[in-house]
Design a protein around this motif. Structure first.
Motif, PDB file in Angstrom:
ATOM      1  N   THR A   1      56.326  26.682  25.871  1.00 27.37           N
ATOM      2  CA  THR A   1      57.097  25.478  26.192  1.00 27.37           C
ATOM      3  C   THR A   1      58.566  25.605  25.787  1.00 27.37           C
ATOM      4  O   THR A   1      59.271  24.600  25.666  1.00 27.37           O
ATOM      5  CB  THR A   1      56.486  24.249  25.498  1.00 27.37           C
ATOM      6  OG1 THR A   1      56.505  24.451  24.074  1.00 27.37           O
ATOM      7  CG2 THR A   1      55.053  24.026  25.940  1.00 27.37           C
TER       8      THR A   1
ATOM      9  N   PHE B   1      56.615  17.597  32.708  1.00 33.40           N
ATOM     10  CA  PHE B   1      57.656  18.561  32.382  1.00 33.40           C
ATOM     11  C   PHE B   1      58.887  18.256  33.225  1.00 33.40           C
ATOM     12  O   PHE B   1      58.788  17.701  34.324  1.00 33.40           O
ATOM     13  CB  PHE B   1      57.191  20.005  32.635  1.00 33.40           C
ATOM     14  CG  PHE B   1      57.071  20.376  34.091  1.00 33.40           C
ATOM     15  CD1 PHE B   1      58.110  21.036  34.746  1.00 33.40           C
ATOM     16  CD2 PHE B   1      55.928  20.066  34.813  1.00 33.40           C
ATOM     17  CE1 PHE B   1      58.005  21.381  36.088  1.00 33.40           C
ATOM     18  CE2 PHE B   1      55.809  20.409  36.150  1.00 33.40           C
ATOM     19  CZ  PHE B   1      56.853  21.070  36.787  1.00 33.40           C
TER      20      PHE B   1
ATOM     21  N   VAL C   1      54.256  30.195  33.495  1.00 40.65           N
ATOM     22  CA  VAL C   1      55.412  30.270  32.592  1.00 40.65           C
ATOM     23  C   VAL C   1      55.614  31.735  32.222  1.00 40.65           C
ATOM     24  O   VAL C   1      54.648  32.454  31.964  1.00 40.65           O
ATOM     25  CB  VAL C   1      55.189  29.440  31.316  1.00 40.65           C
ATOM     26  CG1 VAL C   1      56.364  29.613  30.359  1.00 40.65           C
ATOM     27  CG2 VAL C   1      54.981  27.968  31.655  1.00 40.65           C
TER      28      VAL C   1
ATOM     29  N   ARG D   1      58.736  20.258  28.199  1.00 39.84           N
ATOM     30  CA  ARG D   1      57.395  19.770  28.505  1.00 39.84           C
ATOM     31  C   ARG D   1      57.101  18.682  27.478  1.00 39.84           C
ATOM     32  O   ARG D   1      57.308  18.885  26.279  1.00 39.84           O
ATOM     33  CB  ARG D   1      56.387  20.915  28.414  1.00 39.84           C
ATOM     34  CG  ARG D   1      54.951  20.511  28.766  1.00 39.84           C
ATOM     35  CD  ARG D   1      54.085  20.439  27.528  1.00 39.84           C
ATOM     36  NE  ARG D   1      52.671  20.300  27.855  1.00 39.84           N
ATOM     37  CZ  ARG D   1      51.674  20.502  27.007  1.00 39.84           C
ATOM     38  NH1 ARG D   1      51.933  20.895  25.774  1.00 39.84           N
ATOM     39  NH2 ARG D   1      50.430  20.322  27.373  1.00 39.84           N
TER      40      ARG D   1
ATOM     41  N   LEU E   1      53.209  22.348  37.438  1.00 39.67           N
ATOM     42  CA  LEU E   1      53.459  23.593  36.713  1.00 39.67           C
ATOM     43  C   LEU E   1      52.250  24.525  36.816  1.00 39.67           C
ATOM     44  O   LEU E   1      51.115  24.103  36.602  1.00 39.67           O
ATOM     45  CB  LEU E   1      53.760  23.276  35.247  1.00 39.67           C
ATOM     46  CG  LEU E   1      54.164  24.440  34.341  1.00 39.67           C
ATOM     47  CD1 LEU E   1      55.398  25.150  34.862  1.00 39.67           C
ATOM     48  CD2 LEU E   1      54.398  23.935  32.915  1.00 39.67           C
TER      49      LEU E   1
ATOM     50  N   LEU F   1      62.518  25.809  32.963  1.00 42.87           N
ATOM     51  CA  LEU F   1      61.944  24.711  32.189  1.00 42.87           C
ATOM     52  C   LEU F   1      63.002  24.042  31.317  1.00 42.87           C
ATOM     53  O   LEU F   1      63.736  24.715  30.595  1.00 42.87           O
ATOM     54  CB  LEU F   1      60.810  25.237  31.308  1.00 42.87           C
ATOM     55  CG  LEU F   1      60.079  24.198  30.452  1.00 42.87           C
ATOM     56  CD1 LEU F   1      59.318  23.212  31.330  1.00 42.87           C
ATOM     57  CD2 LEU F   1      59.122  24.897  29.481  1.00 42.87           C
TER      58      LEU F   1
ATOM     59  N   CYS G   1      51.995  18.473  34.510  1.00 40.21           N
ATOM     60  CA  CYS G   1      51.539  19.660  33.790  1.00 40.21           C
ATOM     61  C   CYS G   1      50.016  19.629  33.711  1.00 40.21           C
ATOM     62  O   CYS G   1      49.449  18.761  33.039  1.00 40.21           O
ATOM     63  CB  CYS G   1      52.139  19.700  32.388  1.00 40.21           C
ATOM     64  SG  CYS G   1      51.588  21.117  31.412  1.00 40.21           S
TER      65      CYS G   1
ATOM     66  N   ALA H   1      62.373  20.168  34.848  1.00 35.79           N
ATOM     67  CA  ALA H   1      62.820  21.512  35.214  1.00 35.79           C
ATOM     68  C   ALA H   1      64.063  21.421  36.077  1.00 35.79           C
ATOM     69  O   ALA H   1      64.407  20.362  36.612  1.00 35.79           O
ATOM     70  CB  ALA H   1      61.719  22.266  35.946  1.00 35.79           C
TER      71      ALA H   1
END
Length: 243
Positions: free
Chosen positions: A45, A21, A70, A15, A67, A12, A35, A23
């Motif tokens: 985040t 987001f 996480v 965001r 996404l 990441l 997202c 990446a």
């Protein structure tokens, strides 16, 4: 719930605007994706976090990547708020949530209350109606403890009041907190971040609304409900497992 194809790992970058987001893929390529969570995503985040994304080939989509997971505190956390209703239904059908699996009919997104839709409506000729509201949970700031909400939610408080109304009308009403992480054994209401929601929760419990929290196993291939964890009820009450 098994993903249609294995998720793609990345790092990441940021965001932002709640819907987007940035990446970096493992080969160094940069990308922007969507997202599926408009909430604060508190604690999820941090730039440099490992993430996993689903990929979509539809020509009508602006962003191919979305996404899904996480990594936080060495735990994989599902963030897609489009999945909890599906996962809650799966948990009910597996018999993980009290006796809800024994109702004859399960329907989704039915109108009720004050211009609202209930996530799941259970019905049975002998037992009547059971209204099930589902909330996604991914916030944790203490070891083994999940918390909801992670930011103020007037809509969530409204749903609790409406569930209480259903109980007073002679029906059954249930809150299901769907915890998209496997490192938590307790669910607490986040009273300092949203005291209004906490007060609504207390009122709902006093009116006879039931509350259950379902923990999920999260991986890049599937997110699966695996069982109940304890729920803290009114302020000052001990944590206990509802069954």
């Amino acid at each position: 719930m098994i993903f249609d194809r294995p998720l793609v790992p990345a790092t990441l970058v940021q965001r932002y605007k709640r819907f987007l987001f940035d990446a970096t893929l493992t080969d160094g390529r940069a990308l922007t994706g969507s997202c599926p969570n408009t909430g604060s995503m508190r604690g999820l985040t941090t730039p440099g976090s490992r993430i996993w994304m689903s990929e979509h080939d539809s020509p009508t989509r602006k962003y191919r990547q979305m996404l899904e997971i996480v990594e936080a505190d060495n735990t994989l956390v599902g963030i897609n708020t489009g999945l909890p209703n599906r996962l809650a239904e799966e948990a009910i059908r597996l018999g993980l949530v009290s006796d809800l699996h024994s109702y004859e009919t399960l329907s989704r997104e039915q109108k009720y209350g004050r211009n609202s839709r209930i996530d799941i409506l259970l019905s049975d000729p002998a037992r009547g109606l059971a209204y099930v509201e589902v909330k996604n949970v991914h916030f944790s700031r203490a070891r083994a403890v999940a918390e909801f909400p992670d930011s103020p939610t007037a809509r969530g408080a409204k749903h609790l009041e409406e569930l209480g109304d259903m109980v007073e009308a002679g029906h059954r009403a249930i809150m299901v907190y769907l915890v998209q992480r496997s490192d938590c054994d307790q669910l607490k209401i986040c009273r300092d971040y949203d005291p209004i929601y906490a007060a609504a929760f207390d009122r709902a419990m006093a009116r006879g609304v039931e509350a259950y929290a379902v923990k999920c196993l999260v991986s890049p291939t599937e997110i699966a409900p695996i069982g109940l964890i304890s729920v803290a009820e009114a302020a000052g009450s001990p944590l206990r497992t509802l069954a």
